[in-house]
Design a protein around this motif. Structure first.
Motif, PDB file in Angstrom:
ATOM      1  N   ASP A 294       0.829  -1.209   0.000  1.00  0.00           N
ATOM      2  CA  ASP A 294       0.000   0.000   0.000  1.00  0.00           C
ATOM      3  C   ASP A 294       0.866   1.262   0.000  1.00  0.00           C
ATOM      4  O   ASP A 294       0.561   2.245  -0.692  1.00  0.00           O
ATOM      5  CB  ASP A 294      -0.932   0.005   1.215  1.00  0.00           C
ATOM      6  CG  ASP A 294      -2.008  -1.057   1.113  1.00  0.00           C
ATOM      7  OD1 ASP A 294      -2.200  -1.600   0.003  1.00  0.00           O
ATOM      8  OD2 ASP A 294      -2.647  -1.355   2.139  1.00  0.00           O
ATOM      9  N   ALA A 298       1.096   4.130  -2.913  1.00  0.00           N
ATOM     10  CA  ALA A 298       0.894   5.537  -2.559  1.00  0.00           C
ATOM     11  C   ALA A 298       2.078   6.392  -2.995  1.00  0.00           C
ATOM     12  O   ALA A 298       1.909   7.496  -3.533  1.00  0.00           O
ATOM     13  CB  ALA A 298       0.680   5.666  -1.049  1.00  0.00           C
ATOM     14  N   SER A 302       2.048   9.411  -5.826  1.00  0.00           N
ATOM     15  CA  SER A 302       2.490  10.762  -5.497  1.00  0.00           C
ATOM     16  C   SER A 302       3.520  11.288  -6.488  1.00  0.00           C
ATOM     17  O   SER A 302       3.584  12.491  -6.754  1.00  0.00           O
ATOM     18  CB  SER A 302       3.086  10.800  -4.079  1.00  0.00           C
ATOM     19  OG  SER A 302       4.298  10.072  -4.013  1.00  0.00           O
TER      20      SER A 302
END
Length: 305
Positions: A294, A298, A302
């Motif tokens: 996860d 992420a 970004s």
């Protein structure tokens, strides 16, 4: 798997043996095995310590009873550990390991079970291979001494199993490359993929492939690694030495798992990942260096935003 305790190498290290092999004087020495600092394969183990940074690991291991070390390290050892003071602990430890492997390594007649299918051009060592019932060994396979295959194992074409691992130690007296004298255990119904390479273990830590494990093509598994039942290891994965993998895990294609990492039950390693630390039960890690999946996703998002 049948009782294979007779395959284990009995070992007793005493003052006379240390004097004969290494020229080391150590009055009253008595050890029931040799191991690295993490070993639990005996009640009175002999190990080595080249770097005082790891003295806490040695002192915390109740199985350690003797340590090859340099003079300054002697005072750091807990009570109950016998110091064997030498100029190069690594040289003495691995030279002793090699000598013990050559002198005491157990050899036993080959055993081949019922209803096996073995290709005519498969190469099987002349001794110390134990093959269970209904085992399939395809063309071009090489099986080295010290290999134990349980019932219904499949070894796909051109695999090399039970071979000596990549263990070469630079010392002050030159390179020491100790002989491997442990075993490779492959559990029932496991499948070893095409052109896979799996090393046998050392006397203190065997290589163990659990029941129903499936490895894909070109997989490498290093010495002393233990892989739990039903784990899947995908193509071109590289699992280094002394790794511990739980049951029902998944190791993705082209991934690398560094030495001594621990992967929990039902853990997963995504394709191309480089694992440098332990993975808890049930978690998936991704990336280089691998982090929880996860977090990896992420971070990736970004960077794209």
């Amino acid at each position: 798997m049948k009782d294979l305790s007779y395959l284990q190498m009995p070992l007793r290290i005493d003052s006379a043996l240390l004097k004969r092999v290494l020229g080391v004087e150590c009055e009253g020495a008595s050890f029931d095995g040799i191991s690295d600092v993490h070993g639990h394969n005996g009640n009175a183990l002999l190990t080595f310590l080249s770097d005082p940074e790891f003295v806490d690991t040695v002192n915390a291991n109740p199985c350690v009873a003797g340590v090859f070390c340099r003079e300054p390290t002697r005072a750091l050892l807990r009570d109950g550990i016998q110091p064997l003071v030498v100029d190069d602990p690594k040289f003495h430890f691995f030279t002793l390991m090699d000598s013990l492997a050559r002198e005491y390594c157990a050899q036993f007649p080959n055993t081949i079970g019922r209803d096996c299918v073995i290709a005519p051009n498969a190469s099987i060592a002349s001794h110390s291979v134990w093959i269970g019932d209904r085992v399939t060994i395809e063309p071009g396979v090489f099986i080295a001494a010290g290999t134990v295959l349980a019932d219904d194992v499949i070894v796909r074409a051109n695999a090399s199993i039970g071979v000596d691992g990549f263990q070469h130690q630079r010392t002050s007296r030159g390179m020491v490359s100790p002989l491997h004298c442990g075993l490779l255990f492959v559990g029932a119904r496991a499948e070893i993929g095409y052109s896979a390479n799996i090393s046998r273990g050392f006397s203190y830590r065997h290589t163990v492939i659990g029941a129903d494990v499936k490895t894909d093509a070109f997989v490498y598994i290093g010495h002393g690694t233990e892989i739990g039942d039903r784990t899947l290891v995908c193509a071109h994965a590289c699992v280094m030495g002394h790794v511990a993998v739980g049951s029902d895990a998944w190791i993705g294609p082209n991934s690398t798992v560094t030495s001594r990492a621990r992967l929990g039950n039902k853990s997963a390693v995504s394709l191309g990942s480089v694992v440098t630390k332990d993975i808890p039960d049930g978690e998936r890690y991704s990336g280089n260096f691998a982090i929880p999946h996860d977090r990896f996703i992420a971070n990736l998002k970004s960077r794209l935003n």
